[in-house]
Scaffold this active site. Structure first.
Site, PDB file in Angstrom:
ATOM      1  N   ASP A  66      -8.501  -0.154   9.126  1.00 17.53           N
ATOM      2  CA  ASP A  66      -7.189  -0.078   8.487  1.00 17.53           C
ATOM      3  C   ASP A  66      -7.368   0.377   7.036  1.00 17.53           C
ATOM      4  O   ASP A  66      -8.330   1.092   6.718  1.00 17.53           O
ATOM      5  CB  ASP A  66      -6.444  -1.409   8.611  1.00 17.53           C
ATOM      6  CG  ASP A  66      -4.923  -1.233   8.636  1.00 17.53           C
ATOM      7  OD1 ASP A  66      -4.312  -1.244   7.550  1.00 17.53           O
ATOM      8  OD2 ASP A  66      -4.355  -1.068   9.731  1.00 17.53           O
ATOM      9  N   ASP A  67      -6.479   0.001   6.157  1.00 16.10           N
ATOM     10  CA  ASP A  67      -6.489   0.471   4.768  1.00 16.10           C
ATOM     11  C   ASP A  67      -7.780   0.054   4.047  1.00 16.10           C
ATOM     12  O   ASP A  67      -8.499  -0.834   4.485  1.00 16.10           O
ATOM     13  CB  ASP A  67      -5.259  -0.085   4.043  1.00 16.10           C
ATOM     14  CG  ASP A  67      -4.836   0.751   2.843  1.00 16.10           C
ATOM     15  OD1 ASP A  67      -5.608   1.630   2.410  1.00 16.10           O
ATOM     16  OD2 ASP A  67      -3.719   0.519   2.331  1.00 16.10           O
TER      17      ASP A  67
ATOM     18  N   LYS B  13      -3.804   5.640  12.874  1.00 10.87           N
ATOM     19  CA  LYS B  13      -2.603   4.935  12.430  1.00 10.87           C
ATOM     20  C   LYS B  13      -2.148   5.593  11.137  1.00 10.87           C
ATOM     21  O   LYS B  13      -2.884   5.611  10.150  1.00 10.87           O
ATOM     22  CB  LYS B  13      -2.897   3.455  12.200  1.00 10.87           C
ATOM     23  CG  LYS B  13      -1.731   2.685  11.574  1.00 10.87           C
ATOM     24  CD  LYS B  13      -2.127   1.238  11.287  1.00 10.87           C
ATOM     25  CE  LYS B  13      -1.064   0.497  10.493  1.00 10.87           C
ATOM     26  NZ  LYS B  13      -1.479  -0.904  10.183  1.00 10.87           N
TER      27      LYS B  13
ATOM     28  N   ASP C 106       0.430   5.311   8.240  1.00 11.19           N
ATOM     29  CA  ASP C 106       1.378   4.437   7.559  1.00 11.19           C
ATOM     30  C   ASP C 106       2.360   5.277   6.745  1.00 11.19           C
ATOM     31  O   ASP C 106       2.280   6.507   6.740  1.00 11.19           O
ATOM     32  CB  ASP C 106       0.603   3.459   6.668  1.00 11.19           C
ATOM     33  CG  ASP C 106       1.238   2.078   6.618  1.00 11.19           C
ATOM     34  OD1 ASP C 106       2.472   1.989   6.790  1.00 11.19           O
ATOM     35  OD2 ASP C 106       0.515   1.098   6.385  1.00 11.19           O
TER      36      ASP C 106
ATOM     37  N   SER D 102       3.936   4.612  11.882  1.00  6.98           N
ATOM     38  CA  SER D 102       4.700   3.550  11.213  1.00  6.98           C
ATOM     39  C   SER D 102       6.089   4.016  10.795  1.00  6.98           C
ATOM     40  O   SER D 102       6.838   3.244  10.184  1.00  6.98           O
ATOM     41  CB  SER D 102       3.927   3.051   9.983  1.00  6.98           C
ATOM     42  OG  SER D 102       2.700   2.474  10.363  1.00  6.98           O
TER      43      SER D 102
ATOM     44  N   ARG E 202       5.283   1.375  15.040  1.00  9.00           N
ATOM     45  CA  ARG E 202       5.711   0.113  14.455  1.00  9.00           C
ATOM     46  C   ARG E 202       7.200   0.204  14.149  1.00  9.00           C
ATOM     47  O   ARG E 202       7.644   1.114  13.466  1.00  9.00           O
ATOM     48  CB  ARG E 202       4.906  -0.159  13.185  1.00  9.00           C
ATOM     49  CG  ARG E 202       3.458  -0.632  13.440  1.00  9.00           C
ATOM     50  CD  ARG E 202       3.412  -2.080  13.865  1.00  9.00           C
ATOM     51  NE  ARG E 202       4.252  -2.863  12.965  1.00  9.00           N
ATOM     52  CZ  ARG E 202       3.922  -3.164  11.705  1.00  9.00           C
ATOM     53  NH1 ARG E 202       2.762  -2.788  11.217  1.00  9.00           N
ATOM     54  NH2 ARG E 202       4.751  -3.849  10.944  1.00  9.00           N
TER      55      ARG E 202
ATOM     56  N   ASP F 135       5.655  -6.105   8.940  1.00  4.77           N
ATOM     57  CA  ASP F 135       4.272  -6.511   9.181  1.00  4.77           C
ATOM     58  C   ASP F 135       4.224  -7.974   9.604  1.00  4.77           C
ATOM     59  O   ASP F 135       4.932  -8.817   9.037  1.00  4.77           O
ATOM     60  CB  ASP F 135       3.438  -6.371   7.904  1.00  4.77           C
ATOM     61  CG  ASP F 135       3.132  -4.928   7.557  1.00  4.77           C
ATOM     62  OD1 ASP F 135       3.490  -4.026   8.341  1.00  4.77           O
ATOM     63  OD2 ASP F 135       2.530  -4.700   6.490  1.00  4.77           O
TER      64      ASP F 135
END
Length: 411
Positions: free
Chosen positions: A78-79, A154, A156, A188, A213, A217
């Site tokens: 992830d980030d 993913k 975002d 997202s 999404r 969150d």
């Protein structure tokens, strides 16, 4: 001219569609964010910081502790992995925390029979302030991820405008397609537009994303699970029809194995996410997870239901004044998943019902298997009364399947 216009529009639509054939059932795997967040302090916390070592250790656990064999195959960064861009504008990982680079990590993950996911952000910066993917970098970043042998992206949406997102997400889908590498695409986008029409076009999303999404969150608390569940239920008439093989609603990660849920609540999240045909993306420390939580996440019948090939998202079908809710998901071979969920906070509740009250009709005899206990309930007809005892904030989940059609047997 009209024919040329029609042909051009058809070509554009074909290019924009994410034609990768992936995720015909909801993805299963592990995602770093909820448990490990943006911990980059590898000097003081080397075992838990976002680093090559963390992902390699989680990959080892997924391969050795039964996760991969149960279907949990995606290992997703992830980030906070990005170190910057090089002189040619290509993304680079943080050199201290990922000293061997992402291709090395991808090769390691693939050698274990797993797949590697990575994170980017449609905007100037990622949510935690690392370099983002602006519109002029979309194609380059897609090519980079393909060259690195990444299997899922993913994307975002922090620090982007609605206009940038409207251009950027379809552009990334086309760019991923153009690489020739099958890369599952997690968007997202709808979460940044309120999750609902008219600002969200779910028909378009189903064409360009494998999962998306919709809402907030998840945080490590039961309140967070309930808020997400309630939003999904409130809008189920919109959300339920748009999910299916290759394109899924994503209510966010599984909290099971962390700190905020009781045993009953952990079982409830697993059951409810399964009946919603949600991705099963864990975010916990697989090195220290308890046997009890492993049993929840590795329940074979639960996973069979989640991965049902029909890919129909379930719905809440009853909400009782007693604070009991009933969810149903249609499955292959005329089977169904039923979840009896208690929103009560007092004591175990005896819930009385029948299949007829739950809208099952016809001259069929059913059998049910309790997904958690394994108990078999036989001889269920639509008029048969039954009682389930549900613990506070807990569930009873049935796998219900027909064993005899009385009308056919009488012919």
């Amino acid at each position: 001219m009209l024919l040329k216009t029609v042909l051009l529009l058809g070509h554009v639509a074909q290019v924009l569609m994410l034609d990768n054939g992936l995720l015909q059932t909801p993805p299963m795997g592990w995602l770093a964010w909820e448990r490990f967040r943006c911990n980059i302090n590898c000097d003081e916390d080397p075992k838990n910081c976002i680093s090559e070592q963390l992902f390699m250790e989680m990959a080892d656990r997924m391969a050795q502790d039964g996760w991969r064999d149960m279907g949990y195959t995606y290992l997703n960064i992830d980030d906070c992995w990005i170190g910057g861009r090089d002189a040619s504008g290509r993304l680079m990982p943080d050199p201290k925390r990922f000293p061997h680079g992402i291709p090395f990590l991808a090769d390691y993950v693939h050698s274990l029979g797993l797949k590697l996911g990575i994170y980017a952000d449609m905007g100037n910066f990622t949510c935690m302030g690392y370099p983002g993917t602006t519109l002029d970098k979309v194609v380059q970043d897609a090519q980079t991820f393909a060259e690195w042998k990444v299997d899922m992206l993913k994307l975002d949406g922090c620090f982007s405008t609605p206009e940038e997102r409207a251009q950027g997400y379809p552009k990334m889908a086309a760019a991923l397609n153009a690489t020739g590498r099958p890369i599952a695409f997690s968007c997202s986008w709808p979460a940044y537009e309120g999750g609902l029409p008219p600002r969200v076009n779910y028909s378009l999303l189903a064409d360009i994303c494998n999962l998306w999404r919709n809402y907030d969150d998840i945080q490590d608390s039961w309140w967070s699970v309930l808020s997400i569940l309630n939003w999904f239920v409130e809008h189920q008439d919109i959300l339920q029809p748009v999910a299916g093989p290759g394109h899924w609603n994503d209510p966010d990660m599984l909290l099971i194995g962390n700190f905020g849920l009781s045993l009953e609540q952990s079982r409830a999240q697993m059951a409810l996410w399964t009946v919603l045909a949600a991705p099963l993306l864990m975010s916990t420390d697989l090195r220290t997870i308890s046997a009890q939580n492993m049993d929840i996440l590795q329940n074979p019948l639960m996973i069979k239901i989640n991965q049902d090939p029909l890919g129909i998202q379930g719905r809440r079908i009853h909400k009782e004044k007693s604070l009991i809710e009933v969810y149903m998901r249609p499955l292959s071979n005329k089977a169904s998943a039923l979840v009896f969920f208690s929103c009560r906070t007092d004591m175990p509740y005896r819930y009385h019902s029948s299949l007829g009250q739950l809208n099952f009709t016809g001259s069929v005899i059913y059998e049910a298997q309790d997904v958690y206990s394994g108990d078999i309930i036989s001889g269920l007809r639509d008029e048969t009364n039954f009682t389930v005892i549900i613990n506070p904030s807990g569930v009873v989940m049935w796998y219900l399947y027909p064993i005899k059609n009385l009308e056919m047997s009488q012919q």
